[in-house]
Design a protein around this motif. Structure first.
Motif, PDB file in Angstrom:
ATOM      1  N   PRO A 177     -49.109   9.512  39.341  1.00 50.32           N
ATOM      2  CA  PRO A 177     -49.701  10.823  39.044  1.00 50.32           C
ATOM      3  C   PRO A 177     -48.758  12.009  39.257  1.00 50.32           C
ATOM      4  N   TYR A 178     -47.654  11.794  39.959  1.00 52.49           N
ATOM      5  CA  TYR A 178     -46.730  12.893  40.246  1.00 52.49           C
ATOM      6  C   TYR A 178     -45.690  13.100  39.137  1.00 52.49           C
ATOM      7  N   PHE A 179     -45.679  12.218  38.133  1.00 55.22           N
ATOM      8  CA  PHE A 179     -44.644  12.281  37.106  1.00 55.22           C
ATOM      9  C   PHE A 179     -45.199  12.811  35.783  1.00 55.22           C
ATOM     10  N   HIS A 180     -44.487  13.782  35.227  1.00 58.04           N
ATOM     11  CA  HIS A 180     -44.858  14.342  33.927  1.00 58.04           C
ATOM     12  C   HIS A 180     -44.554  13.357  32.799  1.00 58.04           C
ATOM     13  N   THR A 181     -43.351  12.781  32.826  1.00 58.98           N
ATOM     14  CA  THR A 181     -42.892  11.881  31.769  1.00 58.98           C
ATOM     15  C   THR A 181     -42.311  10.615  32.387  1.00 58.98           C
ATOM     16  N   ILE A 182     -42.665   9.461  31.814  1.00 59.39           N
ATOM     17  CA  ILE A 182     -42.072   8.196  32.245  1.00 59.39           C
ATOM     18  C   ILE A 182     -41.522   7.468  31.028  1.00 59.39           C
ATOM     19  N   LYS A 183     -40.449   6.687  31.247  1.00 57.50           N
ATOM     20  CA  LYS A 183     -39.813   5.945  30.159  1.00 57.50           C
ATOM     21  C   LYS A 183     -39.567   4.490  30.594  1.00 57.50           C
ATOM     22  N   PRO A 184     -40.618   3.699  30.700  1.00 54.77           N
ATOM     23  CA  PRO A 184     -40.420   2.288  31.040  1.00 54.77           C
ATOM     24  C   PRO A 184     -40.121   1.447  29.801  1.00 54.77           C
ATOM     25  N   ASN A 185     -39.483   0.290  29.996  1.00 53.58           N
ATOM     26  CA  ASN A 185     -39.475  -0.690  28.921  1.00 53.58           C
ATOM     27  C   ASN A 185     -40.770  -1.504  29.030  1.00 53.58           C
ATOM     28  N   ARG A 186     -40.963  -2.464  28.128  1.00 50.68           N
ATOM     29  CA  ARG A 186     -42.251  -3.165  28.102  1.00 50.68           C
ATOM     30  C   ARG A 186     -42.531  -3.912  29.406  1.00 50.68           C
ATOM     31  N   TYR A 187     -41.484  -4.463  30.033  1.00 52.38           N
ATOM     32  CA  TYR A 187     -41.665  -5.245  31.256  1.00 52.38           C
ATOM     33  C   TYR A 187     -41.962  -4.334  32.451  1.00 52.38           C
ATOM     34  N   VAL A 218     -45.696   9.493  27.752  1.00 53.01           N
ATOM     35  CA  VAL A 218     -45.286   8.107  27.983  1.00 53.01           C
ATOM     36  C   VAL A 218     -44.451   7.633  26.803  1.00 53.01           C
ATOM     37  N   PHE A 219     -43.301   7.050  27.102  1.00 48.97           N
ATOM     38  CA  PHE A 219     -42.433   6.480  26.072  1.00 48.97           C
ATOM     39  C   PHE A 219     -42.078   5.057  26.516  1.00 48.97           C
ATOM     40  N   ILE A 220     -42.662   4.057  25.854  1.00 49.82           N
ATOM     41  CA  ILE A 220     -42.432   2.658  26.217  1.00 49.82           C
ATOM     42  C   ILE A 220     -41.410   2.067  25.257  1.00 49.82           C
ATOM     43  N   GLU A 225     -37.495  -3.406  18.588  1.00 49.21           N
ATOM     44  CA  GLU A 225     -38.778  -3.233  17.903  1.00 49.21           C
ATOM     45  C   GLU A 225     -39.241  -1.781  17.886  1.00 49.21           C
ATOM     46  N   GLY A 226     -38.578  -0.914  18.656  1.00 48.85           N
ATOM     47  CA  GLY A 226     -38.929   0.493  18.597  1.00 48.85           C
ATOM     48  C   GLY A 226     -39.484   1.058  19.887  1.00 48.85           C
ATOM     49  N   VAL A 227     -40.388   2.024  19.746  1.00 55.53           N
ATOM     50  CA  VAL A 227     -40.954   2.750  20.880  1.00 55.53           C
ATOM     51  C   VAL A 227     -42.437   2.998  20.607  1.00 55.53           C
ATOM     52  N   TYR A 228     -43.244   2.780  21.645  1.00 56.14           N
ATOM     53  CA  TYR A 228     -44.635   3.219  21.582  1.00 56.14           C
ATOM     54  C   TYR A 228     -44.743   4.421  22.503  1.00 56.14           C
ATOM     55  N   TYR A 229     -45.314   5.505  22.005  1.00 55.04           N
ATOM     56  CA  TYR A 229     -45.311   6.731  22.795  1.00 55.04           C
ATOM     57  C   TYR A 229     -46.603   7.500  22.601  1.00 55.04           C
ATOM     58  N   GLY A 230     -46.873   8.391  23.556  1.00 53.84           N
ATOM     59  CA  GLY A 230     -48.076   9.182  23.408  1.00 53.84           C
ATOM     60  C   GLY A 230     -48.389  10.027  24.624  1.00 53.84           C
ATOM     61  N   LYS A 232     -52.287  12.193  26.274  1.00 49.56           N
ATOM     62  CA  LYS A 232     -53.734  11.953  26.354  1.00 49.56           C
ATOM     63  C   LYS A 232     -54.445  12.185  25.022  1.00 49.56           C
ATOM     64  N   ASP A 233     -53.796  12.898  24.104  1.00 44.95           N
ATOM     65  CA  ASP A 233     -54.440  13.227  22.822  1.00 44.95           C
ATOM     66  C   ASP A 233     -53.886  12.454  21.626  1.00 44.95           C
ATOM     67  N   TYR A 234     -52.722  11.832  21.796  1.00 42.17           N
ATOM     68  CA  TYR A 234     -52.038  11.282  20.617  1.00 42.17           C
ATOM     69  C   TYR A 234     -51.178  10.088  21.034  1.00 42.17           C
ATOM     70  N   GLN A 235     -51.288   8.986  20.269  1.00 43.52           N
ATOM     71  CA  GLN A 235     -50.444   7.813  20.506  1.00 43.52           C
ATOM     72  C   GLN A 235     -50.029   7.226  19.167  1.00 43.52           C
ATOM     73  N   THR A 236     -48.824   6.677  19.134  1.00 46.98           N
ATOM     74  CA  THR A 236     -48.398   5.999  17.902  1.00 46.98           C
ATOM     75  C   THR A 236     -47.191   5.109  18.183  1.00 46.98           C
ATOM     76  N   TYR A 237     -46.859   4.301  17.208  1.00 46.10           N
ATOM     77  CA  TYR A 237     -45.744   3.358  17.293  1.00 46.10           C
ATOM     78  C   TYR A 237     -44.639   3.810  16.358  1.00 46.10           C
ATOM     79  N   TYR A 238     -43.415   3.850  16.881  1.00 45.53           N
ATOM     80  CA  TYR A 238     -42.256   4.212  16.067  1.00 45.53           C
ATOM     81  C   TYR A 238     -41.342   2.998  15.934  1.00 45.53           C
ATOM     82  N   GLN A 239     -41.081   2.592  14.710  1.00 47.52           N
ATOM     83  CA  GLN A 239     -40.184   1.471  14.444  1.00 47.52           C
ATOM     84  C   GLN A 239     -38.920   2.002  13.784  1.00 47.52           C
ATOM     85  N   PRO A 240     -37.761   1.880  14.442  1.00 48.16           N
ATOM     86  CA  PRO A 240     -36.529   2.432  13.887  1.00 48.16           C
ATOM     87  C   PRO A 240     -35.954   1.554  12.783  1.00 48.16           C
ATOM     88  N   LYS A 241     -35.071   2.147  11.991  1.00 48.35           N
ATOM     89  CA  LYS A 241     -34.326   1.360  11.018  1.00 48.35           C
ATOM     90  C   LYS A 241     -33.359   0.437  11.751  1.00 48.35           C
TER      91      LYS A 241
END
Length: 315
Positions: A177-187, A218-220, A225-230, A232-241
């Motif tokens: 709860p103390y973190f504004h942004t986190i960037k974990p990998n899937r594991y 959140v940026f996973i 395979e890309g990044v899933y991010y979002g 509280k209002d918006y989430q989506t999957y980004y698949q890079p070239k």
């Protein structure tokens, strides 16, 4: 007073081996070995300076040859280490990584015992520095009691988190709860949320878990395979070239530095994702853990090239 970012994290010597061909286990593999300066915190700091952000690094140095040359390099790169610690009875931390022929990490060993010498009593003197920073980035090489003290005491700044590894991520689960942004990998996301990620359909549940904990963005990372991010209002999957990867070891550090830059410059979450992907692309195409080409202009350029289909595709 100039706004700055504070990094509380690791700075070490990187030793990286990469085979010329397929990696054979339990055998000596012909290839290349490179020694360079690294550490999650240090790499994020260098990327931020290259993006034009004034940066202070709070880390632990050994009073040995490696510690001395590491400090010299950081000073030369314009990273403020005046608030860091040097321990006369310790060797500097070392990170040893083995890549496959495509540049993806196969395994690694980190000798990070020196960070256990950073205590709450020592870090108390840094509270004002952290409170006055625009953003404070924490990597989990720092002891958990120190991290907990900082996030609960320094209410004047915004905290970003790089979990570093699944083992180290475990210790900060209760502090999400103390973190504004986190960037974990899937594991790392799995151990932080206790939700198994078997496929892309599990990612909304994990992201929602984090936002329900109070995390704003959140940026996973899903690797190729890309990044899933979002938020509280918006989430989506980004698949890079698809693209040719030269070295993947520093892409995550560049990504997090770009997330900080985007936050400071008030980017939307979609603009943030795009900018961070550009920073990652530059790093993936570089032999170095921190790309010598890292800059805001080059990020914009590589993003345009990706849109135009000019980047080298994987064969």
């Amino acid at each position: 007073m100039e706004k700055y970012v504070t990094i509380l994290g690791g700075a070490n010597i990187d030793i990286v081996g990469k085979p010329y061909d397929n990696l054979n286990e339990y055998d000596s593999n012909p290839g290349s070995v490179k020694i360079s300066f690294g550490g999650v915190g240090r790499n994020i700091a260098e990327n931020l300076v290259k993006l034009g952000i004034s940066t202070k690094l709070i880390t632990a140095f050994g009073d040995d040859y490696f510690g001395k040359i590491l400090k010299t390099d950081l000073n030369n790169k314009g990273i403020d280490i005046s608030t860091s610690f040097t321990f006369s009875d310790s060797n500097n931390s070392i990170y040893l990584a083995l890549l496959d022929k495509e540049g993806e990490m196969v395994n690694a060993i980190n000798d990070m015992e020196i960070y256990n010498k950073v205590t709450i009593d020592l870090i108390k003197d840094k509270v004002d520095i952290i409170n006055n920073s625009h953003v404070c980035v924490i990597d989990t090489n720092i002891p958990i009691d120190v991290i907990e003290f900082m996030v609960k005491t320094c209410t004047g700044t915004t905290f970003f988190l790089d979990p570093v590894s699944t083992v180290k991520a475990l210790k900060i689960k209760h502090l999400l709860p103390y973190f504004h942004t986190i960037k974990p990998n899937r594991y790392e996301a799995e151990v932080l949320s206790d939700i198994k990620i078997d496929n892309i359909l599990d990612l909304p549940k994990v992201t929602t878990y984090f936002t329900n904990q109070g995390v704003k963005r959140v940026f996973i990372s899903l690797g190729r395979e890309g990044v899933y991010y979002g938020d509280k209002d918006y989430q989506t999957y980004y698949q890079p070239k698809e693209m040719k990867i030269t070295n993947a070891s520093g892409a995550g550090d560049a990504y997090l530095a770009a997330l900080v830059y985007a936050y400071i410059n008030k980017f939307s979450i979609e603009e943030t994702l795009r900018f961070a992907q550009g920073a990652s692309y530059l790093t993936l195409m570089s032999e170095d853990t921190v790309s010598t080409s890292m800059s805001v202009n080059n990020i914009k350029k590589i993003l345009q090239e990706m849109e135009d289909g000019k980047c080298i595709k994987t064969i």
